[in-house]
Design an enzyme around this catalytic site. Structure first.
Site, PDB file in Angstrom:
ATOM      1  CE  LYS A 175     -18.739 -64.984   0.474  1.00  0.00           C
ATOM      2  NZ  LYS A 175     -17.461 -64.597  -0.149  1.00  0.00           N
ATOM      3  CB  THR A 206     -20.857 -62.452 -10.501  1.00  0.00           C
ATOM      4  OG1 THR A 206     -20.769 -63.826 -10.940  1.00  0.00           O
ATOM      5  CG2 THR A 206     -22.248 -61.917 -10.807  1.00  0.00           C
ATOM      6  N   GLY A 208     -15.020 -62.105  -9.040  1.00  0.00           N
ATOM      7  CA  GLY A 208     -14.403 -61.248  -8.032  1.00  0.00           C
ATOM      8  C   GLY A 208     -15.328 -60.809  -6.920  1.00  0.00           C
ATOM      9  CB  THR A 209     -18.868 -61.620  -6.103  1.00  0.00           C
ATOM     10  OG1 THR A 209     -19.266 -61.512  -7.459  1.00  0.00           O
ATOM     11  CG2 THR A 209     -19.941 -61.041  -5.211  1.00  0.00           C
ATOM     12  CB  CYS A 211     -11.780 -60.836  -4.053  1.00  0.00           C
ATOM     13  SG  CYS A 211     -11.237 -62.459  -4.598  1.00  0.00           S
TER      14      CYS A 211
END
Length: 264
Positions: A175, A206, A208-209, A211
């Site tokens: 990522k 942002t 929790g991106t 997960c």
């Protein structure tokens, strides 16, 4: 009526509702699958950071997993915060005995920089957990933590992917959201490459991106999509969730897991 596809998340609880188990289940609902959970740790967490974390005993994690898998069954499993070497090894063993794709988000550090994985657990992630992963989804900090490879530009993503694949996952998504420019991720199995690009949204909310992306991939795999299609669809969902992220509390707010439902 027939039941929807079933996805199990094995992760920590986020009391603020933006990441962890809470984000996973919201994502699964939004994508039309039945989400189930194995809680590995309880955190005191809000928009400002993690104030405390308490891992559950290994026997509690194993009992939750067996309870769900042995009765209900699963079509995909997603892992998140596992906290300790003992939990990592127990979950890796459970995944190895489950006939379903596994999406491993090797959570090491929270959005706010709080450590969520003990130093002793890193080697267990490398040698036990990554080898049973269908897809691993590390961010750049986690790549550096696991492999020592520091990504400074898009050109470094291939080197990072090779370093993670050396530990045994079938596919890896590196990522690149922490790089400048467009949000670029690299999906590869070492031979086949998919470069996933999305515009960068000027939105600081942002939480929790990571997960959310891993849960979205697991949800699409559970529906029977091949890995490249599952990851591409998940990326589109997360990009929309980031664009719709909203302020909550005094710090970093969450992505909006329900954006696609309202659009429909």
């Amino acid at each position: 009526m027939s039941a929807p596809s079933r996805v199990l998340t094995v992760a920590g609880s986020d009391s603020g509702g933006g990441a962890g188990i809470q984000a996973d289940l919201k994502t699964m609902l939004a994508l039309g699958v039945h989400g189930m959970s194995v809680i590995t740790a309880v955190t005191a967490q809000n928009s400002l950071g993690v104030q405390g974390a308490w891992p559950l005993p290994v026997e509690a994690v194993r009992a939750q997993y067996r309870s769900v898998v042995d009765d209900i069954g699963v079509q995909a499993v997603k892992t998140g915060m596992l906290a300790s070497a003992e939990l990592v090894e127990a979950v890796a063993e459970l995944l190895g005995g489950t006939d379903a794709p596994a999406v491993v988000d090797p959570v090491g550090v929270s959005k706010h920089g709080d450590s969520l994985l003990t130093a002793s657990a890193l080697d267990s992630v490398r040698t036990k957990l990554l080898p049973v992963a269908t897809v691993a989804t590390p961010n750049l900090d986690e790549v550096a933590q696991l492999t020592g490879v520091h990504v400074e530009s898009e050109d470094d993503l291939r080197r990072a992917a090779a370093a993670v694949l050396a530990y045994g996952p079938r596919w890896v998504v590196i990522k690149g959201g922490h790089l400048a420019g467009d949000a670029v991720d690299l999906l590869t199995d070492g031979s086949e490459e998919h470069w996933l690009r999305a515009p960068r949204h000027d939105n600081r909310h942002t939480h929790g991106t990571g997960c959310t992306l891993a849960s979205a991939i697991a949800s699409e795999l559970a529906k029977g999509r091949p890995v490249p299609e599952a990851v591409t669809t998940a990326k589109e969902y997360v990009t929309g969730a980031i664009a719709a992220g909203f302020a909550l509390g005094g710090g970093i707010g969450p992505v909006d897991h329900g954006w696609a439902l309202r659009r429909r």
